[in-house]
Design a protein around this motif. Structure first.
Motif, PDB file in Angstrom:
ATOM      1  N   GLU A   1       0.833  -1.204   0.000  1.00  0.00           N
ATOM      2  CA  GLU A   1       0.000   0.000   0.000  1.00  0.00           C
ATOM      3  C   GLU A   1       0.865   1.250   0.000  1.00  0.00           C
ATOM      4  O   GLU A   1       0.561   2.223  -0.705  1.00  0.00           O
ATOM      5  CB  GLU A   1      -0.926   0.008   1.215  1.00  0.00           C
ATOM      6  N   LYS A   2       1.944   1.246   0.776  1.00  0.00           N
ATOM      7  CA  LYS A   2       2.867   2.386   0.805  1.00  0.00           C
ATOM      8  C   LYS A   2       3.509   2.590  -0.560  1.00  0.00           C
ATOM      9  O   LYS A   2       3.642   3.718  -1.029  1.00  0.00           O
ATOM     10  CB  LYS A   2       3.946   2.172   1.862  1.00  0.00           C
TER      11      LYS A   2
ATOM     12  N   SER B   1       0.978   4.015  -3.050  1.00  0.00           N
ATOM     13  CA  SER B   1       0.755   5.425  -2.732  1.00  0.00           C
ATOM     14  C   SER B   1       1.937   6.283  -3.192  1.00  0.00           C
ATOM     15  O   SER B   1       1.742   7.342  -3.807  1.00  0.00           O
ATOM     16  CB  SER B   1       0.532   5.576  -1.232  1.00  0.00           C
TER      17      SER B   1
ATOM     18  N   GLU C   1       1.902   9.194  -6.036  1.00  0.00           N
ATOM     19  CA  GLU C   1       2.303  10.576  -5.717  1.00  0.00           C
ATOM     20  C   GLU C   1       3.345  11.085  -6.692  1.00  0.00           C
ATOM     21  O   GLU C   1       3.285  12.231  -7.129  1.00  0.00           O
ATOM     22  CB  GLU C   1       2.869  10.646  -4.299  1.00  0.00           C
TER      23      GLU C   1
END
Length: 94
Positions: A5-6, A9, A13
């Protein structure tokens, strides 16, 4: 938040939906992320190029602590497929 998930993300970004190719990130022992014009998501779908590395290497690249080209040149990151897409992505992640 899981490592996957990190990573999703962080990729969204940095690159988001602005990347016009398709790249598959294989994070050894964790899973696979696909980046295409719709953005990044956990997926094992095929792509134009596949980048494979361990979790530590991907985290360093996404944190900006390791240049993707340097990771490739030192054998920490392997590239399979369209090298032009890989180079375009390296510029976007740096």
């Amino acid at each position: 938040m899981s490592m996957m998930e990190k990573a999703v993300s962080a990729i969204n970004e940095k690159v988001g939906g602005s990347f016009d190719g398709s790249v598959r990130f294989v994070i050894e022992g964790e899973g696979t992320i696909l980046l295409d014009p719709q953005g990044a998501r956990v997926s094992d779908d095929p792509a134009e190029v596949t980048l494979t590395a361990d979790q530590e290497t991907f985290e360093a690249i996404l944190d900006g602590d390791l240049n993707p080209t340097s990771a490739f040149m030192t054998g920490k990151l392997s590239v399979d497929g369209d090298m032009a897409q890989a180079m375009k992505l390296a510029g976007a992640l740096s």
